[in-house]
Design an enzyme around this catalytic site. Structure first.
Site: not given
Length: 266
Positions: A154-156, A204
């Protein structure tokens, strides 16, 4: 009667009413389900309970963003027979990027066996960079990835997967990290809520982890189950502002968003 007695009676009444409503709802649902029927695709023990569900390990590391792991866990822990465990380099509380909250890791890397799914959350710059440079984290992810059905982020968290050499050719990440993702790992950034490439699924930023986990829930079970979990957690987002898409945001709004993130982190 004292105020204390009145409060106690009111609380008891409310609990009884709530318990009755839940019992009626459960009875109504159960009326259409034959006794002893286990969920499709799962095994059942002698008592008819689902068994042998997916083993899901959620990585925690100092400075992670709180919703990145907890949003997906809210979804995935509802799957029949699911075993969801928070994992870190060492057992114990792990602080989020703001420093205001901690989540407890129940297992260390050394205590973790084979996993069907591993999930890597993202973080701010400090947490992400530290995780990308942590040999213990990278070794754990490479070892787990050899046996997983799905390796997710998730995310970075996708950058951490990239540092471990686990990304394929397509991925998504937090919108402000897309150029870094492409330049550093040679991966094509896809501006979608989640991207499935091989057995790697990347989401994202932050809230997109919930979308990804519902998609993953269907892969691990079936679509009706994923839809039912979505309803169970009442995930029907209707935000008051239409400003969550970076592709449509003004430069000024992007600058403010990044400044707020930076100022909120330790």
């Amino acid at each position: 009667m004292t105020n204390s007695d009145t409060t106690t009676d009111t609380t008891t009444t409310r609990r009884a009413a709530l318990g009755g409503a839940v019992a009626l709802a459960a009875a109504g649902l159960a009326a259409g389900i034959p006794a002893g029927t286990a969920h499709a695709g799962t095994r059942a023990d002698s008592a008819g309970r689902p068994a042998g569900g997916p083993r899901i390990g959620v990585l925690l590391y100092d400075g992670f963003s709180l919703l990145d792991p907890t949003g997906p866990v809210e979804v995935l822990s509802r799957l029949p027979g699911a075993d969801v465990t928070m994992i870190a380099e060492r057992r114990g509380p792990v602080r989020t990027d703001t420093g205001h909250t901690a989540v407890v890791a129940d297992r260390s890397f050394a205590e973790t066996g084979e996993l069907d799914v591993v999930l890597v959350p993202g973080a701010g710059n400090r947490g992400t960079i530290a995780a990308m440079e942590n040999p213990a984290i990278l070794r754990f992810l490479r070892r787990a990835h050899r046996r997983t059905r799905f390796t997710t982020s998730v995310c970075t968290g996708s950058l951490v997967l990239g540092a471990a050499g686990l990304l394929g050719t397509r991925a998504t990440t937090y919108w402000a990290s897309k150029d870094y993702l492409e330049a550093t790992f040679g991966v094509t950034y896809v501006p979608e809520r989640y991207v499935h490439d091989g057995k790697v699924i990347t989401a994202a930023g932050v809230s997109a982890g919930i979308d990804m986990s519902l998609y993953l829930a269907a892969l691990l079970t079936d679509e009706p189950t994923a839809r039912a979990v979505q309803l169970a957690v009442e995930y029907d987002p209707q935000p008051p502002y239409d400003s969550g898409n970076a592709a449509e945001a003004s430069p000024e709004l992007k600058e403010l968003a990044l400044r707020l993130l930076a100022e909120s982190q330790e």
